[in-house]
Design an enzyme around this catalytic site. Structure first.
Site, PDB file in Angstrom:
ATOM      1  N   ARG A   1       3.347  -2.786   3.838  1.00 12.41           N
ATOM      2  CA  ARG A   1       3.734  -3.911   2.985  1.00 12.41           C
ATOM      3  C   ARG A   1       3.462  -5.218   3.714  1.00 12.41           C
ATOM      4  O   ARG A   1       3.573  -5.288   4.940  1.00 12.41           O
ATOM      5  CB  ARG A   1       5.229  -3.859   2.608  1.00 12.41           C
ATOM      6  CG  ARG A   1       5.614  -2.713   1.683  1.00 12.41           C
ATOM      7  CD  ARG A   1       7.002  -2.927   1.109  1.00 12.41           C
ATOM      8  NE  ARG A   1       7.428  -1.775   0.327  1.00 12.41           N
ATOM      9  CZ  ARG A   1       8.232  -0.829   0.767  1.00 12.41           C
ATOM     10  NH1 ARG A   1       8.715  -0.903   1.988  1.00 12.41           N
ATOM     11  NH2 ARG A   1       8.574   0.188   0.003  1.00 12.41           N
ATOM     12  N   VAL A   2       3.129  -6.245   2.929  1.00  8.74           N
ATOM     13  CA  VAL A   2       2.994  -7.601   3.445  1.00  8.74           C
ATOM     14  C   VAL A   2       3.994  -8.466   2.693  1.00  8.74           C
ATOM     15  O   VAL A   2       3.944  -8.556   1.461  1.00  8.74           O
ATOM     16  CB  VAL A   2       1.557  -8.150   3.271  1.00  8.74           C
ATOM     17  CG1 VAL A   2       1.471  -9.567   3.810  1.00  8.74           C
ATOM     18  CG2 VAL A   2       0.560  -7.246   3.978  1.00  8.74           C
TER      19      VAL A   2
ATOM     20  N   ASP B   1     -14.886  -5.819  11.476  1.00  4.63           N
ATOM     21  CA  ASP B   1     -14.455  -5.524  10.103  1.00  4.63           C
ATOM     22  C   ASP B   1     -14.386  -6.816   9.293  1.00  4.63           C
ATOM     23  O   ASP B   1     -13.390  -7.101   8.619  1.00  4.63           O
ATOM     24  CB  ASP B   1     -13.099  -4.813  10.106  1.00  4.63           C
ATOM     25  CG  ASP B   1     -12.775  -4.153   8.766  1.00  4.63           C
ATOM     26  OD1 ASP B   1     -13.620  -4.236   7.848  1.00  4.63           O
ATOM     27  OD2 ASP B   1     -11.696  -3.558   8.630  1.00  4.63           O
TER      28      ASP B   1
ATOM     29  N   LYS C   1       3.652  -8.559   8.272  1.00  2.98           N
ATOM     30  CA  LYS C   1       3.007  -7.268   8.067  1.00  2.98           C
ATOM     31  C   LYS C   1       3.883  -6.190   8.689  1.00  2.98           C
ATOM     32  O   LYS C   1       4.317  -6.309   9.841  1.00  2.98           O
ATOM     33  CB  LYS C   1       1.621  -7.233   8.731  1.00  2.98           C
ATOM     34  CG  LYS C   1       0.571  -8.094   8.055  1.00  2.98           C
ATOM     35  CD  LYS C   1      -0.795  -7.900   8.721  1.00  2.98           C
ATOM     36  CE  LYS C   1      -1.874  -8.722   8.044  1.00  2.98           C
ATOM     37  NZ  LYS C   1      -3.219  -8.491   8.660  1.00  2.98           N
TER      38      LYS C   1
ATOM     39  N   GLY D   1       0.825  -1.197   0.000  1.00  8.35           N
ATOM     40  CA  GLY D   1       0.000   0.000   0.000  1.00  8.35           C
ATOM     41  C   GLY D   1       0.860   1.248   0.000  1.00  8.35           C
ATOM     42  O   GLY D   1       2.059   1.206  -0.307  1.00  8.35           O
ATOM     43  N   THR D   2       0.264   2.381   0.389  1.00  5.36           N
ATOM     44  CA  THR D   2       0.997   3.641   0.399  1.00  5.36           C
ATOM     45  C   THR D   2       2.084   3.637   1.459  1.00  5.36           C
ATOM     46  O   THR D   2       3.209   4.083   1.208  1.00  5.36           O
ATOM     47  CB  THR D   2       0.024   4.808   0.655  1.00  5.36           C
ATOM     48  OG1 THR D   2      -1.004   4.780  -0.337  1.00  5.36           O
ATOM     49  CG2 THR D   2       0.749   6.133   0.603  1.00  5.36           C
TER      50      THR D   2
END
Length: 576
Positions: free
Chosen positions: A287-288, A407, A306, A283-284
């Site tokens: 990271r994974v 969620d 993660k 993502g911005t």
């Protein structure tokens, strides 16, 4: 004789040079932005790459939403000499679709620099239907011309306003002497009708508000929704038992027995034992990774890692730790819990999870639409129900542990090649899937279109709130991870739900399966089923499917317009 051999060698060398030159003759592809717009996948799709034709991509029919009016293609000639083309577009149903328009000429020369051209697909608005579109590109190669056929399926929605326009046009008689008179009559009629509609609307609104104050709260919104949404709610006795079974007491989130620092101390592992490999998701600021963890006994174990990037803020790091440890110490086959936390000075923390060839469930479902080779994976109704049952078992377990997920969605689940599903925490989900979260002016990104009505309005979370989210997750499974309520503005979601509107039944989704979703979306929490009731219901439906297949029947289920059957063997595809 010697000269003949030399001539043959020269001819062979020229032919070889020609073949090498022709192999890099042309590129025609869809950009990442275009593929994401059409399919929701971050990838490029090449129809011709370096002169090599991708038959898989050409044979795949891409559906085009009613909201998309133009298609964009990128192309480039890799030859220095002019390369001529001609384009022709066939439409199967002109009542659905007007003649497509190119923003370039129908014949000419392919540019030697990378350029984009577009094709507009204007719907007539007369009917709600689909029309097949075939884009035929003829490339004038010598000695063998090439013809490419790119196919689309355009979806069009009927525009009600067209009927009114046609009625007005019929009233306006095109006689020059009476033209002004008829225009005046038509305008006066429109003004009068508008005034009457406004007065009636105000009256109805006031009447509705007075009724809502006088009447006791009930399930009126859900009742108005069910008759149109569930076509056959009595197909199974389990559905009828939803309302008769007494509601159990709602479980609130348990108080934390240990603070964050104590949990981190228990989970802390040395950074030197963690080896990062490839990036799985990014993502911005997050990271994974897929990596290797070496335990104290020297045994290596594959793990998910993660973490956040170096420019992430302290708030983002704190959120990563809080959400990552939210499901700490849970032990269930369908729950992916944290394995450890690793810290190092001047470096962001690592959160480690066990890894067994898992893929993010949302990413997996999106790959079921189209993969990089242009071949669709298959997913059957029976497999969808089985995955839903696994999620139900996990949610029943965490509710017994007095924990709320808050969620539940496909993005917060993982799946392996044998379709074993595990639910996960929501750490980093806001950054990895930003289009799934919205801020309603309160400086808090929330999964607005997955939230139950009470969670959306007052941020109240109950076990039945997770049930609502499960209904949306089940809708994701049957639509291959389409975005829910894609046409609804996040700020309008509460009013949309309050008026009784819900997600539409997916294409070819069985009535029994959609009935389960619909019951999950009851306005009042006490009207929704528990996960135990959902389990009984879906197990019964699963057994019906199993009996039907065992009798030799073929149960066809088209997910997002990709036809599949339940007669295939499991494990044939490479889902990783």
């Amino acid at each position: 004789m010697h000269m003949d051999i030399l001539n043959c060698l020269r001819a062979a060398l020229l032919l070889l040079c020609c073949v090498q030159h022709c192999n890099g003759i042309l590129n025609i592809f869809l950009s990442t932005e275009e593929v994401h717009k059409l399919l929701g996948v971050e990838a490029e799709v090449f129809y011709v790459r370096q002169g090599v034709i991708n038959d898989y991509a050409l044979n795949f029919v891409i559906p085009v939403s009613s909201k998309i009016d133009s298609l964009f293609f990128t192309w480039q000639s890799l030859r220095s000499l002019p390369l001529q083309y001609s384009i022709h577009i066939d439409v199967t149903d002109h009542e659905v679709l007007d003649s497509p328009q190119l923003n370039i000429s129908k014949s000419g020369l392919i540019p030697t620099t990378m350029q984009v051209f577009s094709i507009s697909l204007p719907c007539t608005g007369f009917v709600t239907a689909e029309s097949n579109v075939t884009i035929i590109m003829n490339i004038a190669l010598v000695p063998n011309p090439v013809s490419l056929r790119i196919r689309r399926k355009k979806i069009c929605i009927k525009t009600e306003n067209l009927v009114n326009h046609q009625t007005v046009d019929a009233i306006l008689i095109p006689t020059s002497s009476n033209k002004i008179f008829y225009y005046a009559v038509a305008c006066a009629g429109i003004v009068a009708a508008t005034s009457i509609m406004c007065i009636a609307g105000i009256y109805i609104k006031n009447n509705k508000q007075s009724r809502s104050v006088e009447e006791p709260p009930g399930n009126q919104s859900f009742t108005s929704f069910l008759p149109t949404a569930i076509r056959n709610p009595t197909t199974s006795s389990s559905y009828n038992s939803f309302r008769r079974v007494p509601s159990y007491s709602l479980i609130e989130e348990r108080p934390t027995s240990k603070d964050l620092q104590e949990r981190i101390a228990e989970l802390t592992i040395q950074r030197c034992r963690v080896c990062l490999r490839n990036v799985v998701l990014e993502g911005t600021f997050s990271r994974v990774y897929q990596g290797i963890y070496t335990n104290e006994g020297g045994t290596e174990e594959e793990v998910f890692v993660k973490t956040v990037t170096d420019h992430a803020s302290q708030v983002q790091i704190s959120l990563l730790l809080h959400e990552g440890i939210s499901m700490y110490a849970l032990n269930h086959a369908n729950i992916l819990t944290i394995l450890g936390v690793s810290f190092q000075e001047n470096s962001p923390p690592f959160l480690l999870y066990p890894f067994h060839n898992y893929t993010n469930l949302k990413v997996f479902l999106q790959k079921c639409k189209v993969c990089s080779e242009g071949v669709a994976h298959t997913l059957t109704t029976q497999e969808v129900v089985d995955m839903a049952l696994q999620i139900i078992e996990a949610m029943s377990y965490i509710h017994k542990k007095r924990i709320l997920h808050k969620d539940l969605a496909a993005r917060n689940c993982v799946v392996d090649s044998r379709l074993k599903v595990q639910i996960t925490d929501n750490a980093l989900s806001r950054d990895l899937f930003p289009s799934d979260y919205h801020c309603l002016g309160d400086n808090e990104n929330r999964p607005i279109k997955w939230l139950a009505f009470e969670s959306l309005i007052s941020k109240t979370f109950l076990t039945r709130s997770d049930v609502w989210s499960f209904g949306v997750l089940l809708w994701e499974l049957t639509t291959l991870a389409q975005q829910p309520y894609v046409e609804i503005d996040p700020f309008e979601m509460s009013a949309y739900l309050k008026d009784g509107y819900r997600l539409a039944q997916p294409i070819n989704c069985p009535d029994e399966l959609f009935a389960v979703m619909a019951y999950c979306w009851a306005m009042h929490p006490e009207d929704r089923p528990t996960f135990s009731q959902l389990q009984v219901c879906l197990k019964e439906f699963y057994m019906q499917l199993t009996r039907y297949v065992s009798l030799g029947g073929i149960f066809c289920f088209e997910l997002n317009q990709v036809s599949v059957t339940v007669t295939k063997e499991l494990g044939k595809e490479d889902f990783g």
